[in-house]
Design a protein around this motif. Structure first.
Motif, PDB file in Angstrom:
ATOM      1  N   ASP A  88       0.884  -1.164   0.000  1.00 18.29           N
ATOM      2  CA  ASP A  88       0.000   0.000   0.000  1.00 18.29           C
ATOM      3  C   ASP A  88       0.925   1.218   0.000  1.00 18.29           C
ATOM      4  O   ASP A  88       1.600   1.488   0.992  1.00 18.29           O
ATOM      5  N   ASP A 304      -7.242  -4.110  13.759  1.00 22.86           N
ATOM      6  CA  ASP A 304      -7.179  -2.648  13.634  1.00 22.86           C
ATOM      7  C   ASP A 304      -7.784  -2.130  12.333  1.00 22.86           C
ATOM      8  O   ASP A 304      -8.093  -0.954  12.228  1.00 22.86           O
ATOM      9  N   TRP A 334       0.096  -9.330  17.688  1.00 22.98           N
ATOM     10  CA  TRP A 334       1.213  -9.860  18.471  1.00 22.98           C
ATOM     11  C   TRP A 334       1.781  -8.732  19.313  1.00 22.98           C
ATOM     12  O   TRP A 334       2.079  -7.649  18.795  1.00 22.98           O
TER      13      TRP A 334
HETATM   14  N1  MSP Z   1      -2.159  -0.735   4.425  1.00 18.93           N
HETATM   15  C1  MSP Z   1      -3.129  -1.115   5.368  1.00 18.93           C
HETATM   16  C2  MSP Z   1      -3.982  -2.239   4.853  1.00 18.93           C
HETATM   17  C3  MSP Z   1      -4.697  -1.947   3.563  1.00 18.93           C
HETATM   18  S1  MSP Z   1      -5.578  -3.337   2.985  1.00 18.93           S
HETATM   19  C4  MSP Z   1      -6.530  -2.762   1.813  1.00 18.93           C
HETATM   20  C5  MSP Z   1      -2.435  -1.587   6.656  1.00 18.93           C
HETATM   21  N2  MSP Z   1      -1.151  -1.924   6.526  1.00 18.93           N
HETATM   22  S2  MSP Z   1      -0.207  -2.372   7.745  1.00 18.93           S
HETATM   23  O1  MSP Z   1       1.072  -2.618   7.166  1.00 18.93           O
HETATM   24  O2  MSP Z   1      -0.250  -1.399   8.775  1.00 18.93           O
HETATM   25  O3  MSP Z   1      -0.818  -3.658   8.343  1.00 18.93           O
HETATM   26  C6  MSP Z   1      -0.958  -4.821   7.564  1.00 18.93           C
HETATM   27  C7  MSP Z   1      -1.505  -5.953   8.400  1.00 18.93           C
HETATM   28  O4  MSP Z   1      -0.600  -6.277   9.436  1.00 18.93           O
HETATM   29  C8  MSP Z   1      -2.834  -5.632   9.074  1.00 18.93           C
HETATM   30  O5  MSP Z   1      -3.702  -6.740   8.973  1.00 18.93           O
HETATM   31  C9  MSP Z   1      -2.460  -5.437  10.507  1.00 18.93           C
HETATM   32  O6  MSP Z   1      -3.495  -5.769  11.393  1.00 18.93           O
HETATM   33  C10 MSP Z   1      -1.322  -6.418  10.632  1.00 18.93           C
HETATM   34  N3  MSP Z   1      -0.507  -6.129  11.779  1.00 18.93           N
HETATM   35  C11 MSP Z   1       0.170  -4.977  12.041  1.00 18.93           C
HETATM   36  N4  MSP Z   1       0.728  -5.090  13.277  1.00 18.93           N
HETATM   37  C12 MSP Z   1       0.410  -6.286  13.815  1.00 18.93           C
HETATM   38  C13 MSP Z   1       0.759  -6.965  14.977  1.00 18.93           C
HETATM   39  N5  MSP Z   1       1.502  -6.437  15.913  1.00 18.93           N
HETATM   40  N6  MSP Z   1       0.300  -8.239  15.126  1.00 18.93           N
HETATM   41  C14 MSP Z   1      -0.441  -8.858  14.144  1.00 18.93           C
HETATM   42  N7  MSP Z   1      -0.769  -8.238  13.049  1.00 18.93           N
HETATM   43  C15 MSP Z   1      -0.439  -6.917  12.882  1.00 18.93           C
HETATM   44  O7  MSP Z   1      -3.078  -1.633   7.673  1.00 18.93           O
END
Ligand code: MSP
Length: 557
Positions: A88, A304, A334
Motif C-alpha cells: 500500500d 485494527d 502480536w
Molecule cells: N495498508 C493497510 C492495509 C490496507 S488493505 C486494503 C495496513 N497496513 S499495515 O502494514 O499497517 O498492516 C498490515 C496488516 O498487518 C494488518 O492486517 C495489521 O493488522 C497487521 N498487523 C500490524 N501489526 C500487527 C501486529 N503487531 N500483530 C499482528 N498483526 C499486525 O493496515
C-alpha cells in the motif's frame, strides 16, 4: 463534531467497470460448467497490502502465514487458488515517510516494497499475485471504480471538517479522540483507539454517501457468518446500529500529492483507503484464472483494520453493484512483553531475526500454533525456540528418526498397512487406529474454519499417540526376540502415521512436511488431501535417501 457537507453532482463514464462485470458473468458461465464436474472451486484469499512506511515485522508475517496456510490447504483439497498480497504505497503517511528518508516517494516505495517481497519469500508465502498500488493496472481500476460510483450518484463534492489521524490514515470522530499530556508538558489530541495523534482538517473534498448503504450492509451481514470470530461480527453489527457518516474520499492535492488524482479533477487526490481497498478488485480483474473468482472468499485482516473492511469496503462494492466479500477473518495482534510493537518502544521483531534462529518452519509453526485469531498473542523468542524444539525436533522428529533408523529398519522401506497390521498390535494398535481414522476429518474442519491452532493440536495428539504406541510396542525387543511379524506391523503402523502427519502439516510448515514426505518416499502426486487419511495397501515403498533429521534442535539461552 465537526462534520459539514454540501452537495455538487458529478457524472463520468463506466465502460471499464462494465467490461469487468461482463468478464465476471462470462467466467461464471465457464465456472458453472466446471463445478458440475465436481472437480474444483475457485478460492480467492488475500492479505491486506502492507504500508511501506516501515519494514516488515512478525505481525505482518502473521497475517501472511494465515492467508498462506489457507491457500495451501485449499490447493490440497483441489480448489483453484488465487492468493494476493502486496504493498500500500500512497497517502500522506508514505509521503511523509519518504520525505523523512529524504528520498523521492517512488524510489522509497520500490525499496520498501522489495523488502516485503523478500520477507514474504523467506517465510515461504505462496502468493499468486503481488500487487503494488503504484502500478498502472491499479490506477486504471481505481479510476474506473470512481467513475462508476459517481455515475451511480454516490459521490458529491462538499466541505469536510474533522479530525484526521495520519498514522492510521483514518477520519476520527471527536468523541473518539482524547487529550493526552506529552513528556514536554504539552497537550496532544490522539485517537482513543490507536493512541496516535490526530490533526484538524477543514477543506473541500469529495464525499461518499455511506449513509445510504446501511440496509444493504445489514443484509450482507445477515447473509451468513461473514465475519469471524463472532466477537468481531457483533462489533460490526453494533457499528451499523450507530449513525453512518458520509466518508470523505479525497483530499486537496496541495496537501496530499502522493496518490491517484480524482478523474477529471486533478486538484483532488483519492483517499488512500479507497485506493488501497480496490487492490483486491485489481487482482481479480487481472486474474489468470479460468473461473470467476469474484467475490473474494476471504480477506485475512488484523483487528485494527476491521472498520475499513467491514463497512467501507462492502459499502463501496454494494454501491457499485458488485458482490461484497464472502468473509473476513479477523486476527488479534502480536505483543512483545505484553506491549504493542513500535519503533519508539524499540521492540519491533523482524521476521528475519526469527528465521535466522528457527528457520521459516520454526517461525510459521510458532505463529500458527500460538496464534489464536480471537485474542492477542505474546511473542517471545524463547518460547518460539521451545515450541519448535519440542514439537518439530522432538515430537515429530523422533517419530520419523525412530522408524527410519537403520537398526530397526535395515531395508529402508515403508511397508504397506492393512487392518491386520493394527490388530496384531493389540490394544495399542486399535487405539492408534481409531485416532488415525478420526484425526484427518477433524483437522480438515479446523483448517477450513481457520482454527489452525486447533488443527495443529489434533496433529500433535496423533504424534503423541504414535510415539506412545512405538514406546509400548518396544520394537527393539521384538527384533531381539525374533517376533518379526509384530515388528513389521509396528514399523508399518508408525510409518503410516508419520505419512499422515506429514500430509496434514503441509499448509502450516510446507518445507518441513516436504522433507518428511521425501524421507518417507511419498511421490509428489500422492500428497493431496485425499492422501491425508489412512490408506490400506500392500505396496512397499523405498524410503528417501535424505538424512532423517528434519529439524535440528536449537540451542537458545
Ligand atoms: N495498508 C493497510 C492495509 C490496507 S488493505 C486494503 C495496513 N497496513 S499495515 O502494514 O499497517 O498492516 C498490515 C496488516 O498487518 C494488518 O492486517 C495489521 O493488522 C497487521 N498487523 C500490524 N501489526 C500487527 C501486529 N503487531 N500483530 C499482528 N498483526 C499486525 O493496515
Amino acid at each position: 463534531m465537526g462534520f459539514l457537507r454540501t452537495r455538487f453532482p458529478l457524472s463520468l463514464n463506466i465502460s471499464f467497470h462494465a467490461r469487468f462485470c461482463e468478464q465476471i458473468r462470462r467466467n461464471y458461465r465457464k465456472s458453472s460448467r466446471y463445478f458440475s464436474s465436481g472437480q474444483t472451486e475457485p478460492f480467492f484469499v488475500t492479505t491486506p497490502i502492507f504500508y511501506v512506511n516501515a519494514e516488515p515485522h512478525i505481525g505482518h508475517m502473521y497475517t501472511a502465514v494465515i492467508a498462506d496456510s489457507s491457500a495451501r490447504f485449499h490447493r490440497l483439497i483441489g480448489n483453484s487458488v488465487t492468493f494476493s498480497t502486496g504493498t500500500d504505497e500512497h497517502g500522506l503517511k508514505i509521503q511523509q515517510a519518504a520525505l523523512h528518508a529524504n528520498e523521492e516517494p517512488g524510489r522509497f516505495c520500490d525499496h520498501v516494497s522489495g523488502l516485503f517481497k523478500t520477507a514474504l519469500k523467506n517465510c515461504e508465502i505462496s502468493y499468486t499475485d503481488y500487487i503494488r498500488t503504484t502500478e498502472s493496472r491499479h490506477k486504471e481500476n481505481v479510476h474506473s471504480f470512481w467513475e462508476i460510483l459517481s455515475e451511480k450518484g454516490y459521490i458529491y463534492k462538499g466541505k469536510y471538517e474533522g479530525w484526521y489521524c495520519t498514522a492510521d490514515e483514518a477520519f476520527v470522530a471527536e468523541d473518539q479522540t482524547m487529550l493526552v499530556k506529552l513528556p514536554n508538558g504539552q497537550e496532544q489530541r490522539v485517537s482513543t483507539e490507536s493512541n496516535r495523534p490526530v490533526e484538524w482538517f477543514s477543506e473541500e473534498n469529495y464525499l461518499f454517501e455511506l449513509s445510504k448503504l446501511r440496509e444493504k450492509l445489514r443484509h450482507w451481514l445477515k447473509s451468513g457468518p461473514v465475519i469471524r470470530p463472532l466477537r468481531h461480527y457483533n462489533l460490526v453489527k453494533s457499528w451499523l446500529d450507530q449513525e453512518l457518516i458520509d466518508l470523505s474520499i479525497s483530499r486537496p492535492s496541495a496537501r496530499l500529492s502522493w496518490g491517484i488524482p480524482v478523474p477529471g479533477d486533478s486538484s483532488q487526490t483519492i483517499y488512500v483507503w479507497l485506493d488501497a481497498l480496490l487492490n483486491y478488485m485489481t487482482v481479480a480483474k487481472h486474474s489468470q484464472s479460468e473461473m470467476n473468482i469474484w467475490p473474494p472468499s476471504v480477506h485475512v485482516i488484523g483487528k485494527d483494520i476491521l472498520k475499513f473492511h467491514s463497512i467501507y469496503w462492502p459499502a463501496f462494492l454494494l454501491a457499485a453493484g458488485l458482490e461484497p466479500p464472502k468473509s473476513l477473518l479477523v486476527h488479534g495482534h502480536w505483543l512483545v512483553d505484553d506491549q504493542k510493537m513500535s519503533k519508539t518502544t524499540g521492540n519491533v521483531v523482524s521476521p528475519q531475526s526469527c528465521i535466522n534462529l528457527v528457520t521459516a518452519t520454526g517461525l510459521r509453526y510458532f505463529l500458527m500454533h500460538e496464534g489464536v485469531p480471537a485474542s492477542d498473542g505474546n511473542f517471545s523468542m524463547k518460547r518460539m525456540v521451545r515450541i519448535a524444539n519440542s514439537d518439530l525436533a522432538d515430537g515429530i522428529g523422533n517419530l520419523v528418526s525412530r522408524c527410519c533408523g537403520k537398526s530397526l529398519n535395515p531395508l529402508q522401506t515403508r511397508l504397506g498397512v492393512s487392518p491386520s497390521s493394527f490388530e496384531s498390535c493389540g490394544t495399542p494398535g486399535s487405539d492408534l487406529l481409531s485416532l488415525l481414522e478420526r484425526t484427518p476429518d477433524i483437522v480438515h474442519d479446523e483448517y477450513q474454519k481457520w482454527n489452525f491452532y486447533k488443527g495443529i493440536d489434533q496433529v500433535m495428539a496423533l504424534v503423541r499417540g504414535a510415539n506412545g504406541f512405538f514406546q509400548t510396542m518396544e520394537p527393539w525387543k521384538l527384533k531381539k526376540e525374533g517376533q518379526l511379524d509384530q515388528l513389521n506391523a509396528t514399523m508399518a503402523v508408525t510409518l503410516e502415521t508419520a505419512r499422515v502427519v506429514g500430509t496434514l502439516l503441509q499448509p502450516i510448515v510446507p518445507s518441513y512436511s516436504g522433507r518428511l514426505l521425501d524421507k518417507l518416499g511419498v511421490p509428489q502426486e500422492n500428497r493431496s488431501w485425499d492422501f491425508a487419511r489412512l490408506r490400506w495397501t500392500t505396496t512397499e515403498t523405498a524410503l528417501g535417501s535424505q538424512q532423517a533429521v528434519l529439524f535440528p534442535r536449537i540451542k537458545f539461552d
